[in-house]
Design a protein around this motif. Structure first.
Motif, PDB file in Angstrom:
ATOM      1  N   THR A  99      -9.138   6.932   1.891  1.00 23.48           N
ATOM      2  CA  THR A  99      -9.794   6.910   3.355  1.00 23.48           C
ATOM      3  C   THR A  99      -9.581   8.109   4.149  1.00 23.48           C
ATOM      4  OG1 THR A  99      -7.990   6.190   4.578  1.00 23.48           O
ATOM      5  CG2 THR A  99      -9.343   4.544   3.449  1.00 23.48           C
TER       6      THR A  99
ATOM      7  N   LEU B  37     -19.344  -7.523   7.424  1.00 21.37           N
ATOM      8  CA  LEU B  37     -18.251  -7.021   8.049  1.00 21.37           C
ATOM      9  C   LEU B  37     -18.279  -7.767   9.411  1.00 21.37           C
ATOM     10  CD1 LEU B  37     -16.153  -5.053   9.189  1.00 21.37           C
ATOM     11  CD2 LEU B  37     -18.023  -3.308   9.438  1.00 21.37           C
TER      12      LEU B  37
ATOM     13  N   VAL C 206     -20.387  -2.237   2.704  1.00 21.80           N
ATOM     14  CA  VAL C 206     -20.407  -1.613   3.838  1.00 21.80           C
ATOM     15  C   VAL C 206     -20.487   0.062   3.597  1.00 21.80           C
ATOM     16  CG1 VAL C 206     -19.597  -0.909   6.187  1.00 21.80           C
ATOM     17  CG2 VAL C 206     -19.197  -3.255   4.994  1.00 21.80           C
TER      18      VAL C 206
ATOM     19  N   TRP D 102      -2.502   6.284  -1.405  1.00 10.49           N
ATOM     20  CA  TRP D 102      -3.853   5.439  -1.609  1.00 10.49           C
ATOM     21  C   TRP D 102      -4.541   5.661  -0.504  1.00 10.49           C
ATOM     22  CZ3 TRP D 102      -7.020   1.877   0.309  1.00 10.49           C
ATOM     23  CH2 TRP D 102      -7.937   1.301  -0.669  1.00 10.49           C
TER      24      TRP D 102
ATOM     25  N   ASN E 232     -10.404   4.378  12.076  1.00  6.86           N
ATOM     26  CA  ASN E 232     -11.725   3.875  12.877  1.00  6.86           C
ATOM     27  C   ASN E 232     -11.396   2.934  14.055  1.00  6.86           C
ATOM     28  OD1 ASN E 232     -14.040   2.470  13.350  1.00  6.86           O
ATOM     29  ND2 ASN E 232     -14.361   1.699  11.123  1.00  6.86           N
TER      30      ASN E 232
ATOM     31  N   GLY F 211     -15.873  -4.173   1.990  1.00  7.63           N
ATOM     32  CA  GLY F 211     -15.751  -2.621   2.004  1.00  7.63           C
ATOM     33  C   GLY F 211     -16.987  -2.009   1.039  1.00  7.63           C
TER      34      GLY F 211
ATOM     35  N   ARG G 142      -4.382  -5.910   3.323  1.00  2.00           N
ATOM     36  CA  ARG G 142      -4.346  -4.536   3.056  1.00  2.00           C
ATOM     37  C   ARG G 142      -5.873  -3.742   2.720  1.00  2.00           C
ATOM     38  NH1 ARG G 142      -2.619  -3.018  -3.270  1.00  2.00           N
ATOM     39  NH2 ARG G 142      -4.178  -4.216  -4.342  1.00  2.00           N
ATOM     40  N   ASN G 143      -6.675  -4.693   2.572  1.00  2.00           N
ATOM     41  CA  ASN G 143      -7.974  -4.217   2.446  1.00  2.00           C
ATOM     42  C   ASN G 143      -8.708  -3.642   3.862  1.00  2.00           C
ATOM     43  OD1 ASN G 143      -9.062  -4.576  -0.537  1.00  2.00           O
ATOM     44  ND2 ASN G 143      -8.468  -6.686   0.077  1.00  2.00           N
TER      45      ASN G 143
ATOM     46  N   THR H 247       0.922  -1.160  -0.121  1.00  2.00           N
ATOM     47  CA  THR H 247       0.040   0.085  -0.032  1.00  2.00           C
ATOM     48  C   THR H 247       0.794   1.126   0.035  1.00  2.00           C
ATOM     49  OG1 THR H 247      -1.745   1.077   0.922  1.00  2.00           O
ATOM     50  CG2 THR H 247      -0.336   0.474   2.489  1.00  2.00           C
TER      51      THR H 247
ATOM     52  N   ARG I 167     -14.536   9.781   2.960  1.00  2.00           N
ATOM     53  CA  ARG I 167     -15.409   9.733   1.772  1.00  2.00           C
ATOM     54  C   ARG I 167     -16.900   9.410   2.275  1.00  2.00           C
ATOM     55  NH1 ARG I 167     -12.943   5.233  -0.903  1.00  2.00           N
ATOM     56  NH2 ARG I 167     -14.652   5.454  -2.254  1.00  2.00           N
ATOM     57  N   ILE I 168     -17.008   8.454   3.603  1.00  5.38           N
ATOM     58  CA  ILE I 168     -18.343   8.202   3.817  1.00  5.38           C
ATOM     59  C   ILE I 168     -18.885   9.436   4.619  1.00  5.38           C
ATOM     60  CG2 ILE I 168     -19.518   6.984   5.576  1.00  5.38           C
ATOM     61  CD1 ILE I 168     -17.803   4.605   5.077  1.00  5.38           C
TER      62      ILE I 168
ATOM     63  N   HIS J 195     -19.769   8.869  12.865  1.00  2.00           N
ATOM     64  CA  HIS J 195     -18.617   7.669  13.099  1.00  2.00           C
ATOM     65  C   HIS J 195     -17.526   8.077  12.261  1.00  2.00           C
ATOM     66  CE1 HIS J 195     -16.616   4.127  13.580  1.00  2.00           C
ATOM     67  NE2 HIS J 195     -17.292   3.509  12.549  1.00  2.00           N
TER      68      HIS J 195
HETATM   69  O1  UT7 Z   1     -17.661   1.618  10.685  1.00  2.00           O
HETATM   70  C1  UT7 Z   1     -18.200   1.032   9.183  1.00  2.00           C
HETATM   71  C2  UT7 Z   1     -17.320   0.400   8.585  1.00  2.00           C
HETATM   72  N1  UT7 Z   1     -16.867   0.933   7.218  1.00  2.00           N
HETATM   73  C3  UT7 Z   1     -15.821   0.922   6.996  1.00  2.00           C
HETATM   74  O2  UT7 Z   1     -14.827   0.851   7.720  1.00  2.00           O
HETATM   75  C4  UT7 Z   1     -15.357   1.364   5.572  1.00  2.00           C
HETATM   76  C5  UT7 Z   1     -16.324   0.844   4.468  1.00  2.00           C
HETATM   77  N2  UT7 Z   1     -15.607   0.587   3.146  1.00  2.00           N
HETATM   78  C6  UT7 Z   1     -14.564   1.729   2.678  1.00  2.00           C
HETATM   79  O3  UT7 Z   1     -14.099   2.567   3.385  1.00  2.00           O
HETATM   80  C7  UT7 Z   1     -13.885   1.527   1.568  1.00  2.00           C
HETATM   81  O4  UT7 Z   1     -14.758   0.400   0.832  1.00  2.00           O
HETATM   82  C8  UT7 Z   1     -12.326   1.030   1.431  1.00  2.00           C
HETATM   83  C9  UT7 Z   1     -11.612   1.907   1.976  1.00  2.00           C
HETATM   84  C10 UT7 Z   1     -12.302  -0.317   2.370  1.00  2.00           C
HETATM   85  C11 UT7 Z   1     -12.074   0.358   0.126  1.00  2.00           C
HETATM   86  O5  UT7 Z   1     -11.888   1.532  -0.638  1.00  2.00           O
HETATM   87  P1  UT7 Z   1     -12.529   1.380  -2.303  1.00  2.00           P
HETATM   88  O6  UT7 Z   1     -12.477   2.653  -3.032  1.00  2.00           O
HETATM   89  O7  UT7 Z   1     -14.071   0.677  -2.331  1.00  2.00           O
HETATM   90  O8  UT7 Z   1     -11.588   0.742  -2.956  1.00  2.00           O
HETATM   91  P2  UT7 Z   1     -11.630  -0.844  -3.478  1.00  2.00           P
HETATM   92  O9  UT7 Z   1     -12.141  -1.843  -2.400  1.00  2.00           O
HETATM   93  O10 UT7 Z   1     -12.712  -0.908  -4.737  1.00  2.00           O
HETATM   94  O11 UT7 Z   1     -10.267  -1.160  -4.101  1.00  2.00           O
HETATM   95  C12 UT7 Z   1      -9.884  -0.641  -5.348  1.00  2.00           C
HETATM   96  C13 UT7 Z   1      -8.498  -1.171  -5.390  1.00  2.00           C
HETATM   97  C14 UT7 Z   1      -8.445  -2.628  -5.711  1.00  2.00           C
HETATM   98  O12 UT7 Z   1      -7.604  -2.898  -6.582  1.00  2.00           O
HETATM   99  P3  UT7 Z   1      -8.042  -3.486  -8.064  1.00  2.00           P
HETATM  100  O13 UT7 Z   1      -9.052  -4.576  -7.889  1.00  2.00           O
HETATM  101  O14 UT7 Z   1      -8.924  -2.253  -8.490  1.00  2.00           O
HETATM  102  O15 UT7 Z   1      -6.868  -3.597  -8.866  1.00  2.00           O
HETATM  103  C15 UT7 Z   1      -7.803  -3.123  -4.330  1.00  2.00           C
HETATM  104  O16 UT7 Z   1      -7.204  -4.162  -4.476  1.00  2.00           O
HETATM  105  O17 UT7 Z   1      -7.653  -0.696  -4.665  1.00  2.00           O
HETATM  106  C16 UT7 Z   1      -6.906  -2.023  -3.900  1.00  2.00           C
HETATM  107  N3  UT7 Z   1      -6.699  -1.634  -2.720  1.00  2.00           N
HETATM  108  C17 UT7 Z   1      -5.347  -1.153  -2.315  1.00  2.00           C
HETATM  109  N4  UT7 Z   1      -4.335  -0.616  -2.972  1.00  2.00           N
HETATM  110  C18 UT7 Z   1      -3.532   0.028  -1.940  1.00  2.00           C
HETATM  111  C19 UT7 Z   1      -7.353  -1.978  -1.382  1.00  2.00           C
HETATM  112  N5  UT7 Z   1      -6.509  -1.613  -0.499  1.00  2.00           N
HETATM  113  C20 UT7 Z   1      -5.629  -1.148  -0.881  1.00  2.00           C
HETATM  114  C21 UT7 Z   1      -4.655  -0.655  -0.005  1.00  2.00           C
HETATM  115  N6  UT7 Z   1      -3.479   0.054  -0.831  1.00  2.00           N
HETATM  116  N7  UT7 Z   1      -4.561  -0.515   1.441  1.00  2.00           N
END
Ligand code: UT7
Length: 326
Positions: free
Chosen positions: A40, A199, A221, A35, A283, A218, A155-156, A31, A258-259, A253
């Motif tokens: 986030t 989750l 959620v 990013w 979080n 993610g 990393r997710n 990561t 972005r949320i 929360h």
């Molecule tokens: O308390 C309520 C709970 N809610 C939460 O905690 C959060 C809810 N969800 C989120 O905040 C977002 O969905 C995330 C921050 C978890 C993810 O953001 P996203 O914009 O939805 O990213 P994504 O999951 O669509 O991933 C986009 C790309 C993926 O690569 P590909 O498949 O497009 O090649 C991921 O593999 O980013 C990649 N990716 C990362 N890259 C670098 C995912 N995590 C990372 C990372 N660093 N840490």
């Protein structure tokens, strides 16, 4: 008719001293700071030290809240802790915290498990106990050591979480029953178990006889969070016939900037009214709202008489909102 309100008479918080930056995480998973900040809004988070327990976080935050309330632990007659990372599965960490603080024997102490919505759930229960005259003063804490259930190879998720605690002392106060009264004006809590798998920890006592690690879909959620949080603010405002113009501060929360921005946009809410801590705390689940509240009070942002809207959404799914005249 006499109206009993639960007034917040003291706030406190505690963060572990160890700071973990995005660059630190980039050394253990694939990561980057760029990013994480872009997706986030998180720049750093606090993580408990070796041997530092959730109960320690609770005790520190509670001591500050009691001091700010000019009370001693023996003045409290209910202790409720919202957490998913208690020291032990049983007993409730609230009993340990109560004993360590010096709360009187016999005072009820219990934990609430509602993930990121836990503090609003706990506040609602404490308020109802106060209204039923089962307690005059309640200590309500949100605390987590999420680092203990984080999958540090994923990393997710591992970039999202942090540790910390926030606490409030609630006290019964007679009011006129109008929105000008200080205290909790209204609160609403909700759940939708169809989101159970989205989750969760990968294990559990009855499932695997272990705790497992945090796992999240993610995107699902994220999609659920914005309408749930915005809707709960509209619901609590509707409950008391107030509008967003009446609100001085919104404490959402803190999961992802972005949320938070999405909720503000949906409500047409001025961003300058929104308290943000996700950048330096990430979080911390049940702890984000009381942590943000206590920090904002300490910084002098939130003042006596301000109307504050709280909202949260998390695992379960659970969500909720509350309106507090501070
Ligand atoms: O308390 C309520 C709970 N809610 C939460 O905690 C959060 C809810 N969800 C989120 O905040 C977002 O969905 C995330 C921050 C978890 C993810 O953001 P996203 O914009 O939805 O990213 P994504 O999951 O669509 O991933 C986009 C790309 C993926 O690569 P590909 O498949 O497009 O090649 C991921 O593999 O980013 C990649 N990716 C990362 N890259 C670098 C995912 N995590 C990372 C990372 N660093 N840490």
């Amino acid at each position: 008719m006499t109206h009993i309100r639960s007034e917040i008479i003291g706030t406190g918080h505690y963060l572990p001293s160890k700071v973990v930056t995005n660059d630190d995480l980039a050394k253990i998973v694939d990561t980057s700071d760029e990013w994480i900040v872009e997706r986030t809004g998180i720049k750093s988070r606090r993580i408990v030290a070796e041997g530092e327990l959730t109960s320690d976080l609770c005790v520190n935050a509670s001591k500050m809240a009691l001091k700010n309330a000019n009370l001693k632990a023996e003045d409290v007659d209910a202790v409720i802790i919202a957490t998913i990372t208690a020291d032990n599965i049983t007993p409730a960490v609230a009993t340990k915290v109560a004993a360590e603080l010096g709360v009187k024997t016999g005072v009820p102490a219990f934990d609430i498990s509602a993930a990121c919505s836990g503090f609003i759930y706990a506040l609602t229960i404490a308020d109802n106990m106060i209204k039923l005259n089962q307690a005059k003063r309640a200590l309500v804490v949100g605390a987590e050591s999420l680092s203990k259930i984080t999958d540090w190879t994923d990393r997710n998720t591992c970039i999202l979480f942090g540790d910390g605690a926030g606490a409030v002392v609630l006290q019964a106060k007679e009011g006129k029953g109008t929105n000008a009264d200080t205290g909790l004006l209204t609160a609403k809590i909700y759940a939708d178990g169809s989101g159970y798998e989205q989750l969760k920890t990968t294990g559990g006592v009855s499932l695997t006889e272990s705790t497992g690690k945090l796992w999240m879909n993610g995107k699902e959620v994220f999609k659920y969070a914005i309408p749930a949080m915005a809707g709960s603010i509209e619901a609590v405002l509707g409950d008391v016939g107030a509008s967003l113009d009446d609100v001085d501060w919104v404490i959402p929360h803190q999961a992802n900037i972005r949320i938070i921005d999405g909720v503000a946009k949906k409500l047409n809410l001025d961003n300058s009214k929104v308290i943000i801590t996700v950048d330096h705390q990430a979080n911390t689940s049940a702890a984000t709202i009381p942590l943000a509240l206590s920090e904002a009070v300490e910084e002098g942002k939130i003042k006596k008489g301000d109307l504050i809207a709280l909202t949260a959404m998390g695992a379960g799914f659970t969500w909720g909102g509350a309106l507090v005249r501070y």
